[in-house]
Design a protein around this motif. Structure first.
Motif, PDB file in Angstrom:
ATOM      1  N   GLU A   2      -5.067   6.401   2.405  1.00 40.34           N
ATOM      2  CA  GLU A   2      -5.090   5.413   1.335  1.00 40.34           C
ATOM      3  C   GLU A   2      -3.998   4.370   1.578  1.00 40.34           C
ATOM      4  OE1 GLU A   2      -4.632   5.351  -3.449  1.00 40.34           O
ATOM      5  OE2 GLU A   2      -5.690   7.019  -2.556  1.00 40.34           O
ATOM      6  N   LEU A   3      -4.389   3.132   1.433  1.00 41.35           N
ATOM      7  CA  LEU A   3      -3.476   2.020   1.645  1.00 41.35           C
ATOM      8  C   LEU A   3      -2.479   1.937   0.492  1.00 41.35           C
ATOM      9  CD1 LEU A   3      -2.954  -0.363   3.550  1.00 41.35           C
ATOM     10  CD2 LEU A   3      -4.529  -1.691   2.183  1.00 41.35           C
ATOM     11  N   ASN A   4      -1.201   1.822   0.822  1.00 39.87           N
ATOM     12  CA  ASN A   4      -0.155   1.746  -0.196  1.00 39.87           C
ATOM     13  C   ASN A   4       0.578   0.414  -0.045  1.00 39.87           C
ATOM     14  OD1 ASN A   4       2.063   1.961  -1.860  1.00 39.87           O
ATOM     15  ND2 ASN A   4       2.595   4.021  -1.220  1.00 39.87           N
ATOM     16  N   CYS A   5       0.401  -0.459  -1.022  1.00 44.82           N
ATOM     17  CA  CYS A   5       1.019  -1.785  -0.977  1.00 44.82           C
ATOM     18  C   CYS A   5       2.003  -1.961  -2.131  1.00 44.82           C
ATOM     19  CB  CYS A   5      -0.072  -2.857  -1.028  1.00 44.82           C
ATOM     20  SG  CYS A   5      -1.276  -2.732   0.298  1.00 44.82           S
ATOM     21  N   ARG A  39     -10.297 -15.737  -4.619  1.00 47.34           N
ATOM     22  CA  ARG A  39     -10.040 -16.980  -3.887  1.00 47.34           C
ATOM     23  C   ARG A  39      -8.579 -17.078  -3.426  1.00 47.34           C
ATOM     24  NH1 ARG A  39     -11.780 -22.250  -6.952  1.00 47.34           N
ATOM     25  NH2 ARG A  39     -13.625 -20.958  -7.082  1.00 47.34           N
ATOM     26  N   LEU A  40      -7.675 -16.428  -4.138  1.00 45.52           N
ATOM     27  CA  LEU A  40      -6.242 -16.527  -3.840  1.00 45.52           C
ATOM     28  C   LEU A  40      -5.745 -15.492  -2.828  1.00 45.52           C
ATOM     29  CD1 LEU A  40      -5.114 -17.032  -7.537  1.00 45.52           C
ATOM     30  CD2 LEU A  40      -5.422 -18.806  -5.799  1.00 45.52           C
ATOM     31  N   PHE A  41      -6.609 -14.547  -2.453  1.00 47.38           N
ATOM     32  CA  PHE A  41      -6.220 -13.464  -1.541  1.00 47.38           C
ATOM     33  C   PHE A  41      -6.037 -13.995  -0.122  1.00 47.38           C
ATOM     34  CE2 PHE A  41      -7.442  -9.741   1.184  1.00 47.38           C
ATOM     35  CZ  PHE A  41      -6.369  -8.936   0.866  1.00 47.38           C
ATOM     36  N   VAL A  42      -4.961 -13.543   0.526  1.00 47.87           N
ATOM     37  CA  VAL A  42      -4.689 -13.890   1.915  1.00 47.87           C
ATOM     38  C   VAL A  42      -5.024 -12.647   2.747  1.00 47.87           C
ATOM     39  CG1 VAL A  42      -2.944 -14.612   3.576  1.00 47.87           C
ATOM     40  CG2 VAL A  42      -2.866 -15.477   1.219  1.00 47.87           C
ATOM     41  N   VAL A  43      -6.066 -12.764   3.556  1.00 52.45           N
ATOM     42  CA  VAL A  43      -6.559 -11.633   4.345  1.00 52.45           C
ATOM     43  C   VAL A  43      -5.505 -11.200   5.354  1.00 52.45           C
ATOM     44  CG1 VAL A  43      -8.389 -10.886   5.923  1.00 52.45           C
ATOM     45  CG2 VAL A  43      -8.921 -12.462   4.063  1.00 52.45           C
ATOM     46  N   PRO A  44      -5.267  -9.871   5.475  1.00 56.75           N
ATOM     47  CA  PRO A  44      -4.282  -9.400   6.455  1.00 56.75           C
ATOM     48  C   PRO A  44      -4.787  -9.645   7.875  1.00 56.75           C
ATOM     49  CG  PRO A  44      -5.446  -7.533   5.502  1.00 56.75           C
ATOM     50  CD  PRO A  44      -5.898  -8.762   4.756  1.00 56.75           C
ATOM     51  N   GLY A  46      -2.679  -7.181   2.354  1.00 53.60           N
ATOM     52  CA  GLY A  46      -2.839  -8.627   2.478  1.00 53.60           C
ATOM     53  C   GLY A  46      -1.751  -9.326   1.700  1.00 53.60           C
ATOM     54  N   GLY A  47      -2.022 -10.556   1.350  1.00 59.66           N
ATOM     55  CA  GLY A  47      -1.080 -11.335   0.569  1.00 59.66           C
ATOM     56  C   GLY A  47      -1.826 -12.067  -0.529  1.00 59.66           C
ATOM     57  N   ILE A  52      -0.216  -6.962  -0.942  1.00 58.17           N
ATOM     58  CA  ILE A  52      -1.345  -6.898  -1.866  1.00 58.17           C
ATOM     59  C   ILE A  52      -2.436  -5.999  -1.293  1.00 58.17           C
ATOM     60  CG2 ILE A  52      -3.153  -8.250  -3.017  1.00 58.17           C
ATOM     61  CD1 ILE A  52      -0.345  -8.862  -4.072  1.00 58.17           C
ATOM     62  N   ASN A  53      -2.855  -5.029  -2.081  1.00 58.35           N
ATOM     63  CA  ASN A  53      -3.942  -4.133  -1.703  1.00 58.35           C
ATOM     64  C   ASN A  53      -5.265  -4.873  -1.887  1.00 58.35           C
ATOM     65  OD1 ASN A  53      -5.936  -2.055  -1.604  1.00 58.35           O
ATOM     66  ND2 ASN A  53      -4.363  -0.566  -2.156  1.00 58.35           N
ATOM     67  N   PRO A  54      -6.142  -4.882  -0.874  1.00 58.03           N
ATOM     68  CA  PRO A  54      -7.436  -5.549  -1.026  1.00 58.03           C
ATOM     69  C   PRO A  54      -8.241  -5.029  -2.215  1.00 58.03           C
ATOM     70  CG  PRO A  54      -7.065  -4.979   1.267  1.00 58.03           C
ATOM     71  CD  PRO A  54      -5.956  -4.346   0.471  1.00 58.03           C
ATOM     72  N   ASP A  55      -7.982  -3.781  -2.635  1.00 65.17           N
ATOM     73  CA  ASP A  55      -8.681  -3.200  -3.781  1.00 65.17           C
ATOM     74  C   ASP A  55      -7.941  -3.452  -5.097  1.00 65.17           C
ATOM     75  OD1 ASP A  55     -10.816  -2.183  -2.315  1.00 65.17           O
ATOM     76  OD2 ASP A  55      -9.723  -0.363  -1.822  1.00 65.17           O
ATOM     77  N   GLY A  56      -6.861  -4.222  -5.056  1.00 63.80           N
ATOM     78  CA  GLY A  56      -6.049  -4.482  -6.239  1.00 63.80           C
ATOM     79  C   GLY A  56      -6.662  -5.512  -7.174  1.00 63.80           C
ATOM     80  N   HIS A  57      -5.903  -5.849  -8.214  1.00 61.43           N
ATOM     81  CA  HIS A  57      -6.359  -6.829  -9.206  1.00 61.43           C
ATOM     82  C   HIS A  57      -5.151  -7.337  -9.994  1.00 61.43           C
ATOM     83  CE1 HIS A  57      -7.928  -8.160 -13.165  1.00 61.43           C
ATOM     84  NE2 HIS A  57      -8.901  -8.643 -12.420  1.00 61.43           N
ATOM     85  N   CYS A  58      -5.257  -8.588 -10.446  1.00 68.33           N
ATOM     86  CA  CYS A  58      -4.278  -9.143 -11.375  1.00 68.33           C
ATOM     87  C   CYS A  58      -4.991 -10.121 -12.294  1.00 68.33           C
ATOM     88  CB  CYS A  58      -3.110  -9.814 -10.642  1.00 68.33           C
ATOM     89  SG  CYS A  58      -3.455 -11.484 -10.073  1.00 68.33           S
TER      90      CYS A  58
END
Length: 109
Positions: free
Chosen positions: A37-40, A74-79, A86-87, A95-101
């Motif tokens: 599991e990715l930990n960001c 749209r604001l996600f920066v792909v790793p 990511g960013g 930033i976790n690709p599965d995250g949210h804000c």
């Protein structure tokens, strides 16, 4: 007809080989690699103001919405490498690709 002769040494050798084969085979079958599991969450390098902004934007590692994840924002920066954090153009830090804000904006299709 040829007679088959069994020796105790031959039987023990065959039994040990069969046992080892079963153990190795079972290990290989049960050892399917689970994706890690990715930990960001490491924000230790961020200044306090950016940590506060991250909290104010209510960033979470796992989105409560199936269709609103960082990876389709749209604001996600792909790793640069798959499987990495990511960013974001708004939320600083990993930033976790599965995250949210709460700044989530759907990508233009």
């Amino acid at each position: 007809m040829d007679e088959i002769t069994f020796t105790r040494r031959g039987l023990l050798k065959s039994a040990m080989l069969a046992g080892a084969t079963i153990v190795v085979g079972a290990s290989l079958l049960s050892c399917k690699k689970k994706p890690q599991e990715l930990n960001c969450t490491d924000v230790s390098l961020l200044p306090p103001a950016e940590r506060t902004a991250r909290e104010a934007l209510k960033y979470v590692e796992h989105s409560p919405y199936a269709d609103k994840k960082c990876q389709n924002c749209r604001l996600f920066v792909v790793p640069p490498k798959t499987g990495n954090c990511g960013g974001c153009q708004v939320v600083k830090g990993p930033i976790n690709p599965d995250g949210h804000c709460i700044s989530w904006i759907a990508k233009a299709v």
